[in-house]
Design a protein around this motif. Structure first.
Motif, short mmCIF file in Angstrom:
data_model
loop_
_atom_site.label_atom_id
_atom_site.label_comp_id
_atom_site.label_asym_id
_atom_site.label_seq_id
_atom_site.Cartn_x
_atom_site.Cartn_y
_atom_site.Cartn_z
N SER A 45 0.83 -1.21 0.00
CA SER A 45 0.00 0.00 0.00
C SER A 45 0.87 1.26 0.00
CB SER A 45 -0.92 -0.01 1.22
OG SER A 45 -1.61 1.20 1.34
N VAL A 46 1.88 1.28 0.83
CA VAL A 46 2.77 2.44 0.89
C VAL A 46 3.50 2.61 -0.45
CG1 VAL A 46 4.87 3.33 1.96
CG2 VAL A 46 3.06 2.40 3.39
N ARG A 47 3.98 1.52 -1.01
CA ARG A 47 4.67 1.59 -2.29
C ARG A 47 3.74 2.13 -3.38
NH1 ARG A 47 7.20 -3.77 -3.63
NH2 ARG A 47 8.71 -3.06 -2.09
N SER A 48 2.49 1.66 -3.38
CA SER A 48 1.51 2.13 -4.36
C SER A 48 1.23 3.63 -4.18
CB SER A 48 0.21 1.34 -4.21
OG SER A 48 -0.79 1.87 -5.03
N ASP A 49 1.09 4.07 -2.93
CA ASP A 49 0.86 5.49 -2.67
C ASP A 49 2.03 6.35 -3.15
OD1 ASP A 49 -1.57 4.89 -1.54
OD2 ASP A 49 -0.89 5.08 0.54
N ILE A 50 3.23 5.88 -2.89
CA ILE A 50 4.42 6.63 -3.31
C ILE A 50 4.48 6.70 -4.84
CG2 ILE A 50 6.95 6.54 -3.40
CD1 ILE A 50 6.85 5.47 -0.52
N GLU A 53 2.00 9.24 -6.07
CA GLU A 53 2.49 10.60 -5.84
C GLU A 53 3.56 10.98 -6.86
OE1 GLU A 53 1.68 13.18 -3.86
OE2 GLU A 53 -0.09 11.99 -3.35
N ILE A 54 4.44 10.04 -7.15
CA ILE A 54 5.49 10.31 -8.14
C ILE A 54 4.86 10.57 -9.51
CG2 ILE A 54 7.38 9.25 -9.43
CD1 ILE A 54 8.22 7.92 -6.78
N LYS A 55 3.88 9.74 -9.88
CA LYS A 55 3.20 9.94 -11.17
C LYS A 55 2.47 11.28 -11.20
CE LYS A 55 2.60 5.09 -12.36
NZ LYS A 55 1.63 3.99 -12.53
N ALA A 56 1.80 11.61 -10.09
CA ALA A 56 1.09 12.89 -10.04
C ALA A 56 2.07 14.05 -10.16
CB ALA A 56 0.29 12.99 -8.74
#
Length: 122
Positions: A45-50, A53-56
Motif C-alpha cells: 500500500s505504501v509503495r503504491s501510494d508513493i 504521488e510520483i506519477k502525479a
C-alpha cells in the motif's frame, strides 16, 4: 523483503518448537503468518501510494512545461501578428506614396486639357 535461506528457517522452526512446544506451535505459526501478511499488505500500500504521488508529480511537471510552451507559442504568434500588421501598414504607406508620386508625375507633364498620352508624345 528478508533474505532467509532454507537452513535459517529450519533453525528458527526448531527453536520455536522447543520454546513454544508442539501444542501451541500451529497457532503461533498462524499468527506469524497473519502478521507477515499484514506487513506485506502495508508495504504494498505504501509503495503504491508513493508511486501514485510520483506519477502525479510528473504529470504536474509535464502540465507546467506544456503551459510554458503554450505561453511561448502565444507570445510568438502575437509578435508575428504585430510584425505582419506593421509590414502591411508599411506596404500600404508605400503604395499610397507611390500612387501619389505617380499622380504628381502625370500631373506635371499634362496640361489641363491634354491627356497623359498626348503629353508623352510631344
Amino acid at each position: 523483503m528478508f533474505d532467509f535461506g532454507f537452513w535459517e528457517l529450519v533453525v528458527v522452526g526448531l527453536v520455536a518448537l522447543l520454546v513454544v512446544g508442539p501444542e501451541r506451535l500451529p497457532r503461533l505459526a498462524r499468527e506469524v503468518g497473519r502478521w507477515v501478511g499484514k506487513i506485506k499488505q502495508f508495504v504494498t500500500s505504501v509503495r503504491s501510494d508513493i508511486e501514485q504521488e510520483i506519477k502525479a508529480d510528473e504529470l504536474r511537471r509535464m502540465l507546467e512545461d506544456q503551459e510554458k510552451e503554450i505561453h511561448r507559442l502565444k507570445t510568438m504568434m502575437e509578435d508575428t501578428e504585430q510584425d505582419l500588421r506593421r509590414e502591411v501598414h508599411q506596404a500600404q504607406d508605400k503604395a499610397e506614396s507611390a500612387a501619389r508620386e505617380a499622380g504628381a508625375r502625370s500631373g506635371e507633364h499634362t496640361s489641363p486639357g491634354e491627356t497623359p498620352a498626348k503629353a508623352r508624345d510631344d
